[in-house]
Design an enzyme around this catalytic site. Structure first.
Site, PDB file in Angstrom:
ATOM      1  CE  LYS A   1     -15.042   0.054  48.869  1.00 39.26           C
ATOM      2  NZ  LYS A   1     -14.507   1.366  48.466  1.00 39.26           N
TER       3      LYS A   1
ATOM      4  CG  ASP B   1     -12.372   5.603  44.375  1.00 36.09           C
ATOM      5  OD1 ASP B   1     -13.334   5.700  45.162  1.00 36.09           O
ATOM      6  OD2 ASP B   1     -12.428   6.026  43.201  1.00 36.09           O
TER       7      ASP B   1
ATOM      8  CG  PHE C   1     -20.142  -4.454  49.355  1.00 39.50           C
ATOM      9  CD1 PHE C   1     -19.825  -3.295  48.678  1.00 39.50           C
ATOM     10  CD2 PHE C   1     -19.128  -5.354  49.644  1.00 39.50           C
ATOM     11  CE1 PHE C   1     -18.518  -3.023  48.291  1.00 39.50           C
ATOM     12  CE2 PHE C   1     -17.815  -5.081  49.265  1.00 39.50           C
ATOM     13  CZ  PHE C   1     -17.511  -3.916  48.577  1.00 39.50           C
TER      14      PHE C   1
HETATM   15  P1  IMP Z   1     -16.317   3.243  46.424  1.00 38.73           P
HETATM   16  O1  IMP Z   1     -14.946   2.712  46.220  1.00 38.73           O
HETATM   17  O2  IMP Z   1     -16.783   2.994  47.825  1.00 38.73           O
HETATM   18  O3  IMP Z   1     -16.472   4.672  45.977  1.00 38.73           O
HETATM   19  O4  IMP Z   1     -17.255   2.317  45.557  1.00 38.73           O
HETATM   20  C1  IMP Z   1     -17.986   2.754  44.434  1.00 38.73           C
HETATM   21  C2  IMP Z   1     -19.188   1.883  44.206  1.00 38.73           C
HETATM   22  O5  IMP Z   1     -18.788   0.609  43.736  1.00 38.73           O
HETATM   23  C3  IMP Z   1     -20.064   1.659  45.445  1.00 38.73           C
HETATM   24  O6  IMP Z   1     -21.411   1.713  45.046  1.00 38.73           O
HETATM   25  C4  IMP Z   1     -19.711   0.266  45.874  1.00 38.73           C
HETATM   26  O7  IMP Z   1     -20.793  -0.375  46.492  1.00 38.73           O
HETATM   27  C5  IMP Z   1     -19.346  -0.394  44.558  1.00 38.73           C
HETATM   28  N1  IMP Z   1     -18.329  -1.417  44.784  1.00 38.73           N
HETATM   29  C6  IMP Z   1     -17.038  -1.236  45.120  1.00 38.73           C
HETATM   30  N2  IMP Z   1     -16.423  -2.421  45.313  1.00 38.73           N
HETATM   31  C7  IMP Z   1     -17.365  -3.359  45.116  1.00 38.73           C
HETATM   32  C8  IMP Z   1     -17.346  -4.777  45.211  1.00 38.73           C
HETATM   33  O8  IMP Z   1     -16.353  -5.427  45.539  1.00 38.73           O
HETATM   34  N3  IMP Z   1     -18.501  -5.391  44.921  1.00 38.73           N
HETATM   35  C9  IMP Z   1     -19.635  -4.722  44.574  1.00 38.73           C
HETATM   36  N4  IMP Z   1     -19.722  -3.411  44.492  1.00 38.73           N
HETATM   37  C10 IMP Z   1     -18.578  -2.722  44.767  1.00 38.73           C
END
Ligand code: IMP
Length: 207
Positions: free
Chosen positions: A16, A76, A151
């Site tokens: 991110k 998020d 990721f």
């Molecule tokens: P959080 O925003 O970190 O809670 O993300 C929630 C889930 O979505 C996590 O498993 C992240 O790896 C996935 N995720 C969030 N943004 C992306 C992205 O841009 N690509 C792939 N997976 C994502």
């Protein structure tokens, strides 16, 4: 680079951070990672904005803001499958940790509806105020895991605006053209342009 445009991004997710840097660098905005210890607990909510708002409040009260820091940012995001009415959505991190992308892929075996989207909410605290920006990216789930970049769910997701490759098969700068994160960051950036020019802002000249 103008110190007044350094933003602290409160996340331990290096993917991110790299994407935010990539999108905001051309506008002279520097992004620095900040990981509070202990890390911020995420609330469970069906609403990404609510999660981001809670994270932002905790992040701001946890960070020591120096005068060189222009804003504090949280994010998020989630991966939403149409076939499952949006699930895993706000549960994406848990599903990723438990089933993994291969489990998600298995759950879609033989299922025709492979439409999916990424959604992201960015929360930014500037001069005592909180602002929220949303971005979404629609696409389909690949029939196999493809690519090594990015990721999370990137190796599964083929954006509709792309050329058939998954996000994980793209270079960072390609993903940054139309990703959910890039769209939310672009919305923030255009807000910032107007905000800097507003008569009540004292950041118009980078002071
Ligand atoms: P959080 O925003 O970190 O809670 O993300 C929630 C889930 O979505 C996590 O498993 C992240 O790896 C996935 N995720 C969030 N943004 C992306 C992205 O841009 N690509 C792939 N997976 C994502």
């Amino acid at each position: 680079m103008d110190e007044a445009t350094t933003i602290l991004f409160v996340t331990s997710n290096q993917g991110k951070i790299t994407e935010a840097k990539e999108v905001l660098r051309p506008y002279g905005i520097n992004v620095e990672s900040y990981v509070p210890n202990p890390e911020i607990d995420e609330i469970q909510s069906a609403d990404l904005v609510e999660v981001a708002a809670d994270k932002l409040m905790k992040a701001v009260s946890n960070s020591t803001l120096s005068s060189s820091i222009f804003g504090v940012m949280v994010e998020d995001a989630g991966f939403f499958l149409d076939e499952y009415e949006g699930f895993p959505g706000v549960y994406s991190a848990y599903v990723h940790k438990t089933l993994g992308i291969s489990g998600v892929l298995r759950s879609l075996k033989g299922i025709e509806n492979r439409n999916a989207s990424f959604r992201c909410v960015i929360g930014i605290h500037i001069e005592g105020e909180n602002f929220f920006f949303e971005g979404a990216c629609k696409g389909i789930v690949s029939d196999k895991i493809r690519g090594v970049n990015g990721f999370g769910y990137d190796p599964l997701f083929i954006p509709n605006e792309g050329d058939g490759r998954t996000f994980a098969e793209m270079k960072l700068e390609e993903k940054a053209i139309f990703s959910h994160r890039a769209k939310a960051l672009e919305a923030f950036r255009s807000f910032l342009d107007e905000w800097k020019q507003s008569p009540t802002s004292n950041h118009g000249n980078g002071s």
